[in-house]
Design a protein around this motif. Structure first.
Motif, short mmCIF file in Angstrom:
data_model
loop_
_atom_site.label_atom_id
_atom_site.label_comp_id
_atom_site.label_asym_id
_atom_site.label_seq_id
_atom_site.Cartn_x
_atom_site.Cartn_y
_atom_site.Cartn_z
N LYS A 157 10.21 47.32 -60.46
CA LYS A 157 11.30 47.13 -59.50
C LYS A 157 11.14 45.91 -58.58
O LYS A 157 12.12 45.39 -58.09
N ALA A 158 9.90 45.50 -58.32
CA ALA A 158 9.71 44.44 -57.32
C ALA A 158 8.35 43.77 -57.49
O ALA A 158 7.44 44.31 -58.10
N ALA A 159 8.26 42.57 -56.89
CA ALA A 159 6.97 41.87 -56.79
C ALA A 159 6.54 41.95 -55.33
O ALA A 159 7.37 41.89 -54.43
N MET A 160 5.23 42.11 -55.11
CA MET A 160 4.74 42.18 -53.73
C MET A 160 3.43 41.42 -53.60
O MET A 160 2.59 41.47 -54.49
N ASP A 161 3.32 40.70 -52.49
CA ASP A 161 2.08 39.98 -52.19
C ASP A 161 1.13 40.92 -51.46
O ASP A 161 1.55 41.74 -50.64
N VAL A 162 -0.16 40.79 -51.75
CA VAL A 162 -1.19 41.58 -51.07
C VAL A 162 -1.92 40.65 -50.12
O VAL A 162 -2.59 39.71 -50.56
N PRO A 163 -1.81 40.89 -48.80
CA PRO A 163 -2.52 40.05 -47.82
C PRO A 163 -3.95 40.52 -47.59
O PRO A 163 -4.28 41.69 -47.83
N SER A 164 -4.78 39.61 -47.12
CA SER A 164 -6.17 39.96 -46.79
C SER A 164 -6.22 40.67 -45.44
O SER A 164 -5.61 40.21 -44.48
N GLY B 142 0.73 45.48 -62.58
CA GLY B 142 0.22 44.22 -63.10
C GLY B 142 0.05 43.15 -62.04
O GLY B 142 0.86 43.03 -61.12
N ILE B 143 -1.02 42.35 -62.17
CA ILE B 143 -1.23 41.18 -61.32
C ILE B 143 -0.58 40.00 -62.02
O ILE B 143 -0.94 39.68 -63.16
N ILE B 144 0.40 39.36 -61.36
CA ILE B 144 1.10 38.24 -61.98
C ILE B 144 0.67 36.89 -61.40
O ILE B 144 0.98 35.86 -61.98
N GLU B 145 -0.04 36.92 -60.26
CA GLU B 145 -0.51 35.66 -59.67
C GLU B 145 -1.74 35.93 -58.81
O GLU B 145 -1.78 36.92 -58.08
N VAL B 146 -2.74 35.05 -58.92
CA VAL B 146 -3.92 35.08 -58.06
C VAL B 146 -3.87 33.79 -57.25
O VAL B 146 -3.85 32.70 -57.83
N MET B 147 -3.83 33.91 -55.92
CA MET B 147 -3.61 32.74 -55.05
C MET B 147 -4.88 32.17 -54.45
O MET B 147 -4.81 31.18 -53.72
N VAL B 148 -6.02 32.79 -54.71
CA VAL B 148 -7.29 32.35 -54.11
C VAL B 148 -8.37 32.29 -55.19
O VAL B 148 -8.18 32.83 -56.28
N LYS B 149 -9.48 31.63 -54.86
CA LYS B 149 -10.59 31.55 -55.81
C LYS B 149 -11.90 31.63 -55.04
O LYS B 149 -11.92 31.50 -53.81
N VAL B 150 -12.99 31.83 -55.77
CA VAL B 150 -14.32 31.90 -55.15
C VAL B 150 -14.57 30.61 -54.37
O VAL B 150 -14.28 29.51 -54.84
N ALA C 110 -7.17 36.24 -42.04
CA ALA C 110 -6.53 37.55 -42.17
C ALA C 110 -5.04 37.31 -42.36
O ALA C 110 -4.46 36.40 -41.76
N GLU C 111 -4.43 38.08 -43.22
CA GLU C 111 -3.01 38.02 -43.57
C GLU C 111 -2.68 36.94 -44.60
O GLU C 111 -1.52 36.83 -45.01
N ASP C 112 -3.63 36.11 -45.02
CA ASP C 112 -3.37 35.18 -46.13
C ASP C 112 -3.12 36.02 -47.40
O ASP C 112 -3.81 37.02 -47.63
N ASN C 113 -2.18 35.59 -48.22
CA ASN C 113 -1.90 36.31 -49.45
C ASN C 113 -2.98 36.05 -50.49
O ASN C 113 -3.42 34.92 -50.66
N LEU C 114 -3.39 37.12 -51.18
CA LEU C 114 -4.46 37.04 -52.16
C LEU C 114 -3.94 37.07 -53.58
O LEU C 114 -4.30 36.25 -54.41
#
Length: 79
Positions: free
Chosen positions: A44-51, A19-27, A33-37
């Protein structure tokens, strides 16, 4: 010349339909690079996905509540 890149969910182990629980960027956002998206949450855990790239977000392909797996398209980025 600008290039449109697909940003995909990276290797997140054996998890599927996370599941996606947060979206940190918009159009229109300019990101580095490396900013969280997005933030993904497993049982078990939450994880940020970087660009993996820098650029301007052209189109979002996910929203809060969506389920994704490795290789799912997150957004389109103009680099």
């Amino acid at each position: 010349m600008a290039e449109i890149k697909q940003v995909l969910v990276p290797d997140i182990g054996d998890y599927k339909d996370v599941g996606i629980i947060e979206v940190m960027v918009k159009v229109g956002d300019t990101i580095k690079a490396e900013d969280n998206l997005v933030t993904l949450e497993t049982d078990k855990a939450a994880m940020d996905v970087p660009s993996p790239y820098a650029g301007v977000i052209k189109e979002m392909k996910v929203k809060v509540g969506d389920k994704v797996s490795q290789g799912s398209l997150i957004l389109l980025l103009e680099s």
